[in-house]
Design a protein around this motif. Sequence first.
Motif, mmCIF file in Angstrom:
data_model
loop_
_atom_site.group_PDB
_atom_site.id
_atom_site.type_symbol
_atom_site.label_atom_id
_atom_site.label_comp_id
_atom_site.label_asym_id
_atom_site.label_seq_id
_atom_site.Cartn_x
_atom_site.Cartn_y
_atom_site.Cartn_z
ATOM 1 N N ARG A 97 -9.252 28.964 48.831
ATOM 2 C CA ARG A 97 -7.975 29.074 47.618
ATOM 3 C C ARG A 97 -7.737 30.443 47.709
ATOM 4 N N ASN A 99 -6.531 33.281 45.329
ATOM 5 C CA ASN A 99 -7.059 34.204 43.923
ATOM 6 C C ASN A 99 -5.868 35.177 43.533
ATOM 7 N N THR A 101 -1.745 35.488 41.057
ATOM 8 C CA THR A 101 -0.630 34.961 40.586
ATOM 9 C C THR A 101 0.571 35.261 41.279
ATOM 10 N N THR A 104 2.167 31.692 44.825
ATOM 11 C CA THR A 104 1.836 30.322 44.054
ATOM 12 C C THR A 104 1.388 29.370 44.994
ATOM 13 N N TYR A 105 0.208 28.935 44.969
ATOM 14 C CA TYR A 105 -0.342 27.717 45.985
ATOM 15 C C TYR A 105 -1.512 27.247 45.213
ATOM 16 N N THR A 106 -1.353 25.701 44.756
ATOM 17 C CA THR A 106 -2.563 25.417 44.126
ATOM 18 C C THR A 106 -3.457 24.328 44.858
ATOM 19 N N GLY A 107 -3.229 24.152 46.051
ATOM 20 C CA GLY A 107 -4.396 23.361 46.748
ATOM 21 C C GLY A 107 -5.382 24.384 47.549
ATOM 22 N N ASN A 133 6.326 35.358 44.609
ATOM 23 C CA ASN A 133 6.742 35.518 43.203
ATOM 24 C C ASN A 133 7.157 37.196 42.999
ATOM 25 N N ASN A 208 7.408 33.809 32.177
ATOM 26 C CA ASN A 208 5.965 33.179 32.076
ATOM 27 C C ASN A 208 5.645 32.983 30.604
#
Length: 462
Positions: A97, A99, A101, A104-107, A133, A208
Amino acid sequence: MKRILTALLTLCMVFALALPALAEDAPSSTPTTPTPAPARSDVAVVSYAVTNVAGGEVTTINKGDHINVVLQIADYSAYGAKDVDGNDITAATITARFNTTDFTYTGVGEVGRFVAESNYLSYTLLFRDVVYNGTSQTLPINLSYNRTTLPFQTISLTLGQCILADKENAKTPSLMVRTSGYGEVVTAGEEFTLSLGIYATDGNENLNDVIVTLNLPENVSLSGGSLTQYVGTLTPKATKTLNFNVLPSAGFSGTVADISVTLTGTGADSGAAANATPFTVSVPVTQPDRFEVGQLEMQDTVNVGDTASVTLSYVNKGKRELGNLEARLTGTNIGSESYQYLGNLNAGSEGSVDFDITPDAAGTISGVITLTYEDANGKIQTVSKDFTATAEEYSDPWGGMDPGMEEPMPEEPQQTGLPVWGWVLIVLGGAAVVVVIVVVVRKRKKAKALANLEAEDNDEDI
């Protein structure tokens, strides 16, 4: 078909990246940034590649770009390790995963080409549709082996293709409520949905931690949920619609509920607070319509040609005045239809309306009294009350004879002279006179006897 071609291109690139790792001493011939040869106890990124979503290699990555990231991993520490069941480690054991911000990658990463080499594990990690970002070139990745005793590790690489955002020249969007809605009619004591369209103005950075908070007036609350809703990230020129379930209580006595909205947010690059335009939603609130009619009063039967009265009472139990109250009588066998204007009816007031009906034929009388008024919203409302009665032919108690033509009763003979009671009075009066005369005569005789006696006494003394 486009997705299939993209997948084939990605697999080809992965295969090309994996070839150098299969031979430890062979140099990489792909346009990647190799890392130093890992120590025997380390896990490291041997090489990487960055492509666009179509599978083409990219040389620059700007803020907001969508990319695929492919990593070739060599892990000496996991070589020969077993899971808790004693089985060899497989590709399904690995979880990777992001680590950060900054990307952006949620999977989780897709593991491919898993091979156990002579003294290390070799596999690829593919991360699809990553959003940059614009705040950093460093990409840290958490790596773990499920159901094993192997330690949790973090690997990182630097993507030199990433172009950092210009924080000093960042233009932070502002926040505003662009749209609002609450339906057609809001009634005290009934829930309604307040809809707000939150808009970020033009800028060159995202916002944000966007937060929306309501401030409600007295006797107005939420029927559920929180007064504060977290929006998260809002891009420039984007709109986010939020809904709040609001309940004005039955005790709300005003005509308008003023609901203020507070907006906050922070620039993703600059960290500057977003300017927010104060906003107030003015919601008209009406009281429920509680106009009621009572029982209708009327006699059950009416003679044909006679006039009878029908009465209907009404009351305004609401908290607002009702305007232009009118009453109309319609029906059959009632004579002429009628209309009355009753005016305005204050809250808590009552009244009644009377109509006369004159049936012109025997049979059923049917009618309707309709009350029309304007409610607190100015809308026309109507309330109706039906009634029925029976019309009967007139029944002549004299059998059709003129009361003036009736034969007179025989008269008693008239008495002449002094009535009996007169004679009684005369007799009683005469008796009283006789009694008086007797008393007077007796008194005189007694006095004369006394006088003679006294004279005899005098003669004896001489």
